[in-house]
Design a protein around this motif. Structure first.
Motif, PDB file in Angstrom:
ATOM      1  N   GLY A   9     -68.253  83.589  46.926  1.00  0.00           N
ATOM      2  CA  GLY A   9     -67.277  84.098  47.886  1.00  0.00           C
ATOM      3  C   GLY A   9     -66.809  83.015  48.842  1.00  0.00           C
ATOM      4  N   VAL A  10     -67.727  82.166  49.291  1.00  0.00           N
ATOM      5  CA  VAL A  10     -67.381  81.061  50.183  1.00  0.00           C
ATOM      6  C   VAL A  10     -66.490  80.059  49.448  1.00  0.00           C
ATOM      7  N   ILE A  11     -66.837  79.753  48.211  1.00  0.00           N
ATOM      8  CA  ILE A  11     -66.043  78.804  47.420  1.00  0.00           C
ATOM      9  C   ILE A  11     -64.618  79.326  47.268  1.00  0.00           C
ATOM     10  N   ARG A  12     -64.477  80.589  46.913  1.00  0.00           N
ATOM     11  CA  ARG A  12     -63.144  81.188  46.739  1.00  0.00           C
ATOM     12  C   ARG A  12     -62.373  81.168  48.058  1.00  0.00           C
ATOM     13  N   ASP A  13     -63.042  81.465  49.151  1.00  0.00           N
ATOM     14  CA  ASP A  13     -62.418  81.455  50.475  1.00  0.00           C
ATOM     15  C   ASP A  13     -61.898  80.058  50.827  1.00  0.00           C
ATOM     16  N   ALA A 119     -70.034  71.444  48.779  1.00  0.00           N
ATOM     17  CA  ALA A 119     -71.467  71.278  49.011  1.00  0.00           C
ATOM     18  C   ALA A 119     -71.784  71.768  50.417  1.00  0.00           C
ATOM     19  N   ASP A 120     -72.738  72.683  50.534  1.00  0.00           N
ATOM     20  CA  ASP A 120     -73.147  73.142  51.860  1.00  0.00           C
ATOM     21  C   ASP A 120     -73.887  72.028  52.573  1.00  0.00           C
ATOM     22  N   GLY A 126     -74.017  79.724  51.540  1.00  0.00           N
ATOM     23  CA  GLY A 126     -73.155  80.806  51.981  1.00  0.00           C
ATOM     24  C   GLY A 126     -73.126  81.043  53.470  1.00  0.00           C
ATOM     25  N   THR A 127     -74.013  80.398  54.221  1.00  0.00           N
ATOM     26  CA  THR A 127     -74.048  80.629  55.659  1.00  0.00           C
ATOM     27  C   THR A 127     -73.731  79.365  56.446  1.00  0.00           C
ATOM     28  N   ALA A 128     -73.302  78.344  55.777  1.00  0.00           N
ATOM     29  CA  ALA A 128     -73.081  77.050  56.429  1.00  0.00           C
ATOM     30  C   ALA A 128     -71.956  77.132  57.453  1.00  0.00           C
ATOM     31  N   ALA A 129     -72.159  76.497  58.587  1.00  0.00           N
ATOM     32  CA  ALA A 129     -71.118  76.397  59.605  1.00  0.00           C
ATOM     33  C   ALA A 129     -70.170  75.256  59.266  1.00  0.00           C
ATOM     34  N   GLU A 130     -70.636  74.299  58.466  1.00  0.00           N
ATOM     35  CA  GLU A 130     -69.810  73.184  58.006  1.00  0.00           C
ATOM     36  C   GLU A 130     -70.082  72.956  56.527  1.00  0.00           C
ATOM     37  N   VAL A 131     -69.039  72.630  55.794  1.00  0.00           N
ATOM     38  CA  VAL A 131     -69.191  72.300  54.381  1.00  0.00           C
ATOM     39  C   VAL A 131     -68.379  71.056  54.063  1.00  0.00           C
ATOM     40  N   GLN A 132     -68.912  70.266  53.162  1.00  0.00           N
ATOM     41  CA  GLN A 132     -68.220  69.081  52.656  1.00  0.00           C
ATOM     42  C   GLN A 132     -67.461  69.511  51.419  1.00  0.00           C
ATOM     43  N   VAL A 133     -66.163  69.167  51.351  1.00  0.00           N
ATOM     44  CA  VAL A 133     -65.324  69.548  50.222  1.00  0.00           C
ATOM     45  C   VAL A 133     -64.710  68.286  49.637  1.00  0.00           C
ATOM     46  N   HIS A 134     -64.892  68.107  48.344  1.00  0.00           N
ATOM     47  CA  HIS A 134     -64.282  66.993  47.616  1.00  0.00           C
ATOM     48  C   HIS A 134     -63.216  67.570  46.704  1.00  0.00           C
ATOM     49  N   LEU A 159     -65.095  70.846  56.465  1.00  0.00           N
ATOM     50  CA  LEU A 159     -64.562  72.086  57.008  1.00  0.00           C
ATOM     51  C   LEU A 159     -65.605  72.717  57.910  1.00  0.00           C
ATOM     52  N   ARG A 160     -65.131  73.275  59.003  1.00  0.00           N
ATOM     53  CA  ARG A 160     -66.018  73.899  59.991  1.00  0.00           C
ATOM     54  C   ARG A 160     -65.581  75.350  60.182  1.00  0.00           C
ATOM     55  N   ARG A 161     -66.546  76.247  60.204  1.00  0.00           N
ATOM     56  CA  ARG A 161     -66.241  77.654  60.453  1.00  0.00           C
ATOM     57  C   ARG A 161     -66.012  77.834  61.960  1.00  0.00           C
ATOM     58  N   VAL A 162     -64.816  78.327  62.304  1.00  0.00           N
ATOM     59  CA  VAL A 162     -64.441  78.557  63.696  1.00  0.00           C
ATOM     60  C   VAL A 162     -63.835  79.952  63.799  1.00  0.00           C
ATOM     61  N   ASP A 163     -64.396  80.781  64.642  1.00  0.00           N
ATOM     62  CA  ASP A 163     -63.890  82.143  64.860  1.00  0.00           C
ATOM     63  C   ASP A 163     -63.688  82.898  63.550  1.00  0.00           C
ATOM     64  N   GLY A 164     -64.635  82.766  62.636  1.00  0.00           N
ATOM     65  CA  GLY A 164     -64.598  83.505  61.386  1.00  0.00           C
ATOM     66  C   GLY A 164     -63.735  82.907  60.295  1.00  0.00           C
ATOM     67  N   GLY A 165     -63.058  81.807  60.561  1.00  0.00           N
ATOM     68  CA  GLY A 165     -62.221  81.158  59.553  1.00  0.00           C
ATOM     69  C   GLY A 165     -62.573  79.683  59.451  1.00  0.00           C
ATOM     70  N   TRP A 166     -61.961  79.008  58.492  1.00  0.00           N
ATOM     71  CA  TRP A 166     -62.222  77.585  58.285  1.00  0.00           C
ATOM     72  C   TRP A 166     -61.185  76.742  58.996  1.00  0.00           C
ATOM     73  N   LYS A 167     -61.635  75.596  59.511  1.00  0.00           N
ATOM     74  CA  LYS A 167     -60.751  74.579  60.073  1.00  0.00           C
ATOM     75  C   LYS A 167     -61.217  73.221  59.554  1.00  0.00           C
ATOM     76  N   ILE A 168     -60.283  72.294  59.476  1.00  0.00           N
ATOM     77  CA  ILE A 168     -60.591  70.952  58.991  1.00  0.00           C
ATOM     78  C   ILE A 168     -61.001  70.086  60.170  1.00  0.00           C
TER      79      ILE A 168
END
Length: 189
Positions: A9-13, A119-120, A126-134, A159-168
């Protein structure tokens, strides 16, 4: 729910987030695009160096320890772009003035994102506040009647989770070209 289902679900998001970003750029919705970044953003672009491998018989390397045995990006090299959210905002504001000659008439772009790998960092899947995306990208730019440019490379985003959504929070772009044939870099990646 299992960790695998949550992770999918996180990957798709994240994939949908990146596709939306590409669409905003292609539609020239730059103010909305800026909102996808954190305030502490670091956005940079570099090129790769063309080097003979250490195993090459075409050239002798006197001291192999002086350079790495790959085409990696030299982190100390001069960047093509080294931006913050404020400097990107300044570029967007300049485009809005109608006085940016490099974008008059405006470029048409098409952003392609592929090979998205996530990569979390630090936390449970699935609960990471930040993820590395290549991912890999191709950006096609067309302007006026005959100008066409392609930019091809790899991208590393934090990417960082901010207010329920992702930001770069970080974006490192590495172009495969080491000589740019384009007249300028007036578009966003």
């Amino acid at each position: 729910m299992t960790d695998d289902v949550i992770r999918e679900g996180v990957i798709r998001d994240i994939e949908q987030f990146l596709y939306r970003e590409a669409r905003l750029l292609d539609e020239r919705r730059f103010r909305e695009w800026l909102e996808l970044f954190t305030d502490d953003l670091r956005y940079s672009m570099a090129t790769r160096a063309n080097r003979y491998p250490l195993s090459s018989k075409a050239i002798a390397v006197l001291d192999p320890a002086r350079r790495p045995n790959d085409e990696s990006v030299d982190e100390d090299a001069l960047a093509i772009l080294d931006e913050t959210k404020a400097t990107l905002g300044g570029r967007v504001a300049r485009l809005e003035t109608g006085m940016a000659w490099a974008e008059d008439p405006p470029s048409r772009t098409r952003h392609f994102i592929a090979n998205i790998e996530i990569a979390d960092i630090g936390m449970a899947p699935g609960t990471a506040a930040e993820v590395q995306v290549h991912c890999n990208f191709i950006v096609y730019k067309s302007r006026s009647e005959t100008e066409q440019d392609f930019y091809v490379g790899a991208r590393r985003d934090l990417l960082r989770r901010v207010d329920g959504g992702w930001k770069i929070a970080r974006r490192k772009l590495v172009l495969d070209q080491n000589v740019l044939l384009a007249k300028n870099i007036s578009i966003f990646f």
